[in-house]
Design an enzyme around this catalytic site. Structure first.
Site, PDB file in Angstrom:
ATOM      1  CD  GLU A   1       6.848 -31.686  -3.205  1.00 38.70           C
ATOM      2  OE1 GLU A   1       6.575 -32.909  -3.072  1.00 38.70           O
ATOM      3  OE2 GLU A   1       6.099 -30.878  -3.785  1.00 38.70           O
TER       4      GLU A   1
ATOM      5  CD  GLU B   1      -0.438 -36.125  -7.422  1.00 42.15           C
ATOM      6  OE1 GLU B   1       0.186 -36.400  -6.371  1.00 42.15           O
ATOM      7  OE2 GLU B   1      -1.668 -35.958  -7.443  1.00 42.15           O
TER       8      GLU B   1
ATOM      9  N   GLY C   1      12.769 -18.642 -11.949  1.00 41.83           N
ATOM     10  CA  GLY C   1      12.865 -17.186 -12.026  1.00 41.83           C
ATOM     11  C   GLY C   1      12.783 -16.638 -13.437  1.00 41.83           C
TER      12      GLY C   1
ATOM     13  N   GLY D   1       9.977 -17.291 -15.392  1.00 40.04           N
ATOM     14  CA  GLY D   1       8.572 -17.309 -15.787  1.00 40.04           C
ATOM     15  C   GLY D   1       8.097 -18.633 -16.344  1.00 40.04           C
TER      16      GLY D   1
ATOM     17  CG  ASN E   1       6.703 -24.773  -1.906  1.00 43.43           C
ATOM     18  OD1 ASN E   1       7.343 -23.738  -2.061  1.00 43.43           O
ATOM     19  ND2 ASN E   1       6.698 -25.758  -2.784  1.00 43.43           N
ATOM     20  CE  LYS E   2       5.851 -15.718   2.973  1.00 40.51           C
ATOM     21  NZ  LYS E   2       4.871 -15.242   2.050  1.00 40.51           N
TER      22      LYS E   2
ATOM     23  CE1 TYR F   1       1.652 -23.143  -8.225  1.00 47.37           C
ATOM     24  CE2 TYR F   1       1.491 -23.854  -5.952  1.00 47.37           C
ATOM     25  CZ  TYR F   1       1.952 -24.048  -7.229  1.00 47.37           C
ATOM     26  OH  TYR F   1       2.706 -25.146  -7.520  1.00 47.37           O
TER      27      TYR F   1
END
Length: 165
Positions: A30, A86, A96, A98, A127-128, A134
């Site tokens: 990040e 969190e 990749g 799963g 964070n595309k 999601y």
């Protein structure tokens, strides 16, 4: 153990160095390494002594390849607890496959088993890949909500001004 099988286990006290390692790896991903002030001593106090959070490891081939740190929150509207995720992190070399989806499914199962009303988390706007992931799971962004935070000296200053002046 089959290396294609993903198993889960809750962290125990001896996992503190591993928990910190995952936290630092997430911070690096990040681009927030400078923000990590957590220490093994703090993690031991807050996760194990005070029991304020839980850590779930995803394990394959005898190796911890992902982790989720979560805690209970409470919804006044639902009148019940929820789980707030969190941090969720899968080591880059295991992405990749799963595993992220399996971790979220496991957390959803924990939430359901504990009769929680929801599972929620925040995601950085840039964070595309995670956002797309999601959304693919049916998660709904809370676009009408903005997260606010006070920390450090601002938190201390706010705490000091508790009496009306």
């Amino acid at each position: 153990m089959n290396t294609n099988t993903l198993e889960f286990r809750f962290a125990v006290r001896k996992d503190i160095p591993l928990i910190l390692k995952f936290i630092k790896a997430l911070a690096q991903y990040e681009k927030m390494e400078q923000e990590v002030v957590a220490t093994e001593q703090l993690l031991e106090e807050w996760i194990f002594d005070k029991e304020k959070a839980e850590v779930l490891f995803a394990v394959t081939g005898g190796r911890e390849v992902g982790f989720a740190l979560f805690f209970h929150n409470f919804s006044t509207f639902l009148g019940r607890a929820g789980i707030y995720l969190e941090d969720l992190f899968v080591l880059p070399e295991y992405r990749g496959r799963g595993y992220g989806k399996k971790i979220l499914r496991k957390l959803a199962s924990i939430a359901a088993d504990r009769d929680c009303g929801r599972l929620e988390w925040a995601c950085l706007n840039w964070n595309k890949p995670s956002i797309d992931f999601y959304l693919s799971l049916g998660a709904v962004p809370m676009n009408d909500w903005t997260v606010y935070r006070v920390t450090g000296s601002t938190l201390n200053q706010l705490a000091e001004n508790t009496a009306d002046k």
